[in-house]
Design an enzyme around this catalytic site. Structure first.
Site, mmCIF file in Angstrom:
data_model
loop_
_atom_site.group_PDB
_atom_site.id
_atom_site.type_symbol
_atom_site.label_atom_id
_atom_site.label_comp_id
_atom_site.label_asym_id
_atom_site.label_seq_id
_atom_site.Cartn_x
_atom_site.Cartn_y
_atom_site.Cartn_z
ATOM 1 N N HIS A 1 -1.270 0.580 1.079
ATOM 2 C CA HIS A 1 -1.071 1.797 1.873
ATOM 3 C C HIS A 1 -0.043 2.713 1.189
ATOM 4 C CE1 HIS A 1 -0.776 3.830 5.941
ATOM 5 N NE2 HIS A 1 0.316 4.271 5.352
ATOM 6 N N GLU A 2 1.070 2.115 0.728
ATOM 7 C CA GLU A 2 2.119 2.932 0.094
ATOM 8 C C GLU A 2 1.637 3.505 -1.246
ATOM 9 O OE1 GLU A 2 4.227 3.768 2.075
ATOM 10 O OE2 GLU A 2 3.895 2.067 3.408
ATOM 11 N N GLY B 1 6.799 0.109 5.872
ATOM 12 C CA GLY B 1 6.847 0.709 4.546
ATOM 13 C C GLY B 1 6.963 2.211 4.677
ATOM 14 N N GLN C 1 6.204 11.093 1.967
ATOM 15 C CA GLN C 1 6.360 11.249 3.424
ATOM 16 C C GLN C 1 7.689 11.909 3.778
ATOM 17 O OE1 GLN C 1 5.115 6.946 4.107
ATOM 18 N NE2 GLN C 1 4.281 7.899 5.955
ATOM 19 N N HIS D 1 -0.260 6.550 -0.673
ATOM 20 C CA HIS D 1 0.591 7.723 -0.397
ATOM 21 C C HIS D 1 1.037 8.383 -1.703
ATOM 22 C CE1 HIS D 1 1.263 8.143 3.876
ATOM 23 N NE2 HIS D 1 1.576 6.875 4.043
ATOM 24 N N CYS E 1 0.001 4.684 10.316
ATOM 25 C CA CYS E 1 0.828 5.426 9.357
ATOM 26 C C CYS E 1 1.884 6.208 10.128
ATOM 27 C CB CYS E 1 -0.045 6.384 8.544
ATOM 28 S SG CYS E 1 0.876 7.341 7.331
ATOM 29 N N LEU E 2 3.110 6.176 9.643
ATOM 30 C CA LEU E 2 4.192 6.890 10.317
ATOM 31 C C LEU E 2 3.973 8.402 10.272
ATOM 32 C CD1 LEU E 2 7.192 4.762 9.024
ATOM 33 C CD2 LEU E 2 6.142 4.699 11.304
HETATM 34 NI NI NI Z 1 1.658 5.812 5.828
#
Ligand code: NI
Length: 185
Positions: A130-131, A46, A51, A134, A88-89
């Protein structure tokens, strides 16, 4: 469509809440396409617009061959708990155990503004939560009591010198690495 740089922890733009999307136009479609391409290149499950430095209420989640375009998403109902590793990226190289709701019911719009509803549980429910965090400027590390709970995905220090292949710590590390590959968002 392009793969764009993902902002990393410390960038203040990750803490900006996403603005409501009112224009379902070409720019929105391009942003969604960029999110999908960047997520796949990472790879991740995701990715949220903040981000990429875009403070808009837009995210994507992909699993089991399905992409959810999450424009102005909201969780309307939730049920149960699950606890698992999460990455998390924007915080590469680390995971931590985070408790999330086991099942969520979501309302969102797609790139054309069409309202749709879905429910997901387990891994996909985790990704959606999670998204949506964000989009509020929230990161999973905010749930940790201490940053000591953050586990490096690759860490040679806990190798058992007696029997590195069968060390329980090695097994735990491999589980974290697997989680990082599958659960980064
Ligand atoms: Ni993340």
């Amino acid at each position: 469509m392009s793969v764009r740089p993902i902002l990393l922890l410390g960038d203040p733009r990750l803490r900006l809440a996403g603005a409501q999307v009112d224009a379902f136009d070409k720019q929105l479609a391009e942003l969604i396409d960029d999110l999908v391409h960047t997520m796949r290149a990472a790879p991740g499950a995701g990715l949220a617009a903040p981000q990429l430095g875009e403070a808009q209420n837009v995210a994507v989640v992909e699993a089991h061959g399905r992409i959810y375009e999450l424009v102005n998403p909201r969780i309307v109902r939730e049920n149960g708990d699950q606890r698992d590793y999460e990455g998390c990226l924007s915080i590469p190289g680390y995971v931590a155990e985070v408790t999330r709701r086991e099942k969520v019911w979501v309302e969102a719009q797609d790139r054309r503004g069409r309202l749709y509803k879905f429910s997901e549980e387990g891994f996909l429910a985790r990704a959606v939560q999670h998204e949506l965090d964000h989009l509020k400027g929230k990161l999973y590390i905010d749930y940790l009591d201490s940053l000591d709970d953050l586990l490096p995905v690759v860490d040679g220090e806990d190798e058992d010198p007696e029997d590195p292949a069968n060390s329980p710590k090695r097994a735990a590390r491999e589980r974290r690495a697997k989680a990082a590959r599958a659960h980064s968002h």
